[in-house]
Every structure is written in structure tokens, then in C-alpha cells.
Design a protein around this motif. Structure first.
Motif: not given
Length: 278
Positions: A26-37, A39-52
Motif C-alpha cells: 500500500a505504501l509503494f502504491n501511494f508513493a507511485s501515484g504521489q511522487y513524479e519527476d 516530466k510527470g513520470q512516476t519515480l516508482i515504476a513497479e511495486n516490488p511486493v508484486k514479486r510475492l
């Protein structure tokens, strides 16, 4: 790193390992939508918890179904009522009343602990929980038992919370010590959420309608067209609430389980009939 940490946590508790990783996701999902460079691109391209999920590593944990059984309610209640204030603990009876509220309303742990007097209307016999899990205000009618409980607590208000914390600061946050005493005295093992599950189990046994039951528990009625036409009037919940309370009180032994009718008996002696009033 996520997979390794998940495995480490799973050694102690598989359920806690899953919960921890859900928080991290949930924290990574929030950060992915909250923080951008720039150019408007997210700073977190993929949620690492997806590995599970990709490696099917989530633990298969069965949902807890423990409740306080009907025959256990009487010794449990007796042990709870034995919780008394003394010179070493002046907030014990607050925990006692808190446990009773959760059992008789099915409120979640934090919903009950954070209840304020501003959201208790004794004149109309209702309470309202505003900070709920599904973000919907939850209004419940007070049964006679709960009304008396709140009246007694109102006589010794400490702060804005119904269940004030130790020293009158904030609300109660720790109940484990008194719960352990109840468990030892009654031989009934329970958690706070077991009280909610007990309320649900008894409500279901009383043939309460699905819509009333969901409203008593503040469950969302997603994708239910019929539910959208049902008027949300708290007074419609008063009879179901009182019905659940009465059943609990019967199990506890504070109300008779059935109406006792005294009938005359007849004893035949020879040719004579003697009527005895019992």
C-alpha cells in the motif's frame, strides 16, 4: 529483499508476514501515484511486493473463526464483572465496560476505543462511530443494557472519550493485562475480535435479515441494487439490537431462558382426586 523479508516474518507468523507485506504494498502504491519527476513520470515504476504474487509466495492463511461459545458466556461475563478498580489500577472498570460494549455491539477494536461522548446520544438512545474501516459513519441504537452502561459511565466522565485512558489521557489503548485475568478466571480464551465474531454469530442465529445484519456490522452492500432502495433508518435496527442483547443476557444468566408457568398437578388417591397447587 521483499521475498526474503516475507519468509523471515513467516517463521514467527504467516498471517503477520502477509499483513506486513500488504502494508508495504500500500505504501509503494501511494508513493507511485504521489511522487513524479519533472516530466510527470512516476519515480516508482513497479511495486516490488508484486514479486510475492508472481512467485505465488503469499501464505495461505485460513481466516480465524473463533468465538465465545454459548456455554462459555456465563463464566466469561462473571470474570469480566469481577474486574474492579483499586489503589493499583483506577482504570480497570473502564476496560470492563469496553469489553462489554464490543460484545453487545460488535464494534471493531479501535471503533469502540475511540468512541467519544459527542457521538453518544442518551436522549435518543443511539451512538455513532465516525472513523470506521470503510469510511462510512456507523449509527447504532442502544439496547436497554447498553443504555444503562452508558448512563453509569456518564456519571464519572474524565475527558471526551467514553473509555478514557490511564490517568485521564486520551482513550484506552491497552487491555491485555485485564483480558489475561479474565481468561485465567473463566478458562475462556478470547481476543477482542472474537467478541465481534460472537456478536455476529448470535445475530445470525436470531434470523435477522441480511440487510439489518449488514447495517448492524457496518458492512458495505456493494453491487446490491435492492439495498439502494432500503431506507437507512436507525430505528429499524432497534428491535434486532434488543433481540441480540436479550439472547446474550439469557446465555449469561441475567434473563430467564424461557417463561416459567406454574401448573396445578393432580394426584389420584383411590376414588378421590386431590388437587395440589405447586
Amino acid at each position: 529483499m521483499v521475498a526474503k523479508r516475507h519468509t523471515q516474518l513467516g517463521i514467527k507468523s504467516e498471517a503477520q508476514a502477509n499483513l506486513s507485506m500488504r502494508f508495504l504494498r500500500a505504501l509503494f502504491n501511494f508513493a507511485s501515484g504521489q511522487y513524479e519527476d519533472s516530466k510527470g513520470q512516476t519515480l516508482i515504476a513497479e511495486n516490488p511486493v508484486k514479486r510475492l504474487t508472481q512467485t505465488r509466495a503469499w501464505y495461505q492463511v485460513e481466516r480465524c473463526q473463533s468465538v465465545i461459545k454459548q456455554h462459555e458466556l456465563a463464566p466469561w461475563f462473571k470474570a469480566v464483572m469481577n474486574i474492579k478498580n483499586d489503589s493499583l489500577g483506577k482504570n480497570r472498570e473502564t476496560i470492563r465496560d469496553y469489553l462489554l460494549l464490543v460484545l453487545f455491539t460488535g464494534l471493531r477494536k479501535e471503533e469502540a476505543a475511540c468512541l467519544t461522548w459527542a457521538n453518544v446520544d442518551l436522549q435518543n438512545k443511539i451512538l455513532k462511530v465516525t472513523d470506521t474501516k470503510n469510511y462510512l459513519d456507523h449509527t447504532l441504537p442502544l439496547s436497554d443494557f447498553l443504555f444503562n452502561l452508558f448512563q453509569q459511565r456518564k456519571a464519572s466522565v474524565v475527558n471526551e472519550y467514553v473509555f478514557s485512558g490511564s490517568g485521564g489521557i486520551g482513550h484506552i489503548t491497552e487491555q491485555r493485562k485485564q483480558m489475561a485475568k479474565v481468561i485465567q478466571e473463566s478458562s475462556v480464551t478470547f481476543t477482542i475480535h472474537d467478541l465481534r465474531r460472537t456478536f455476529i454469530a448470535i445475530a445470525e442465529s436470531q434470523d435477522i435479515s441480511t440487510y439489518s445484519l449488514k447495517r448492524l456490522l457496518n458492512h458495505k452492500m456493494n453491487n446490491d441494487v435492492t439495498a439502494g432502495y432500503i431506507i437507512k433508518n436507525v430505528e429499524r435496527l432497534r428491535d434486532p439490537m434488543q433481540k441480540i442483547t436479550s439472547y446474550l443476557l439469557k446465555c449469561i444468566g441475567l434473563e430467564p431462558s424461557a417463561e416459567i408457568v406454574i401448573l396445578p398437578t393432580k394426584k389420584r388417591t383411590g376414588q378421590n382426586i386431590i388437587t395440589l397447587d405447586v
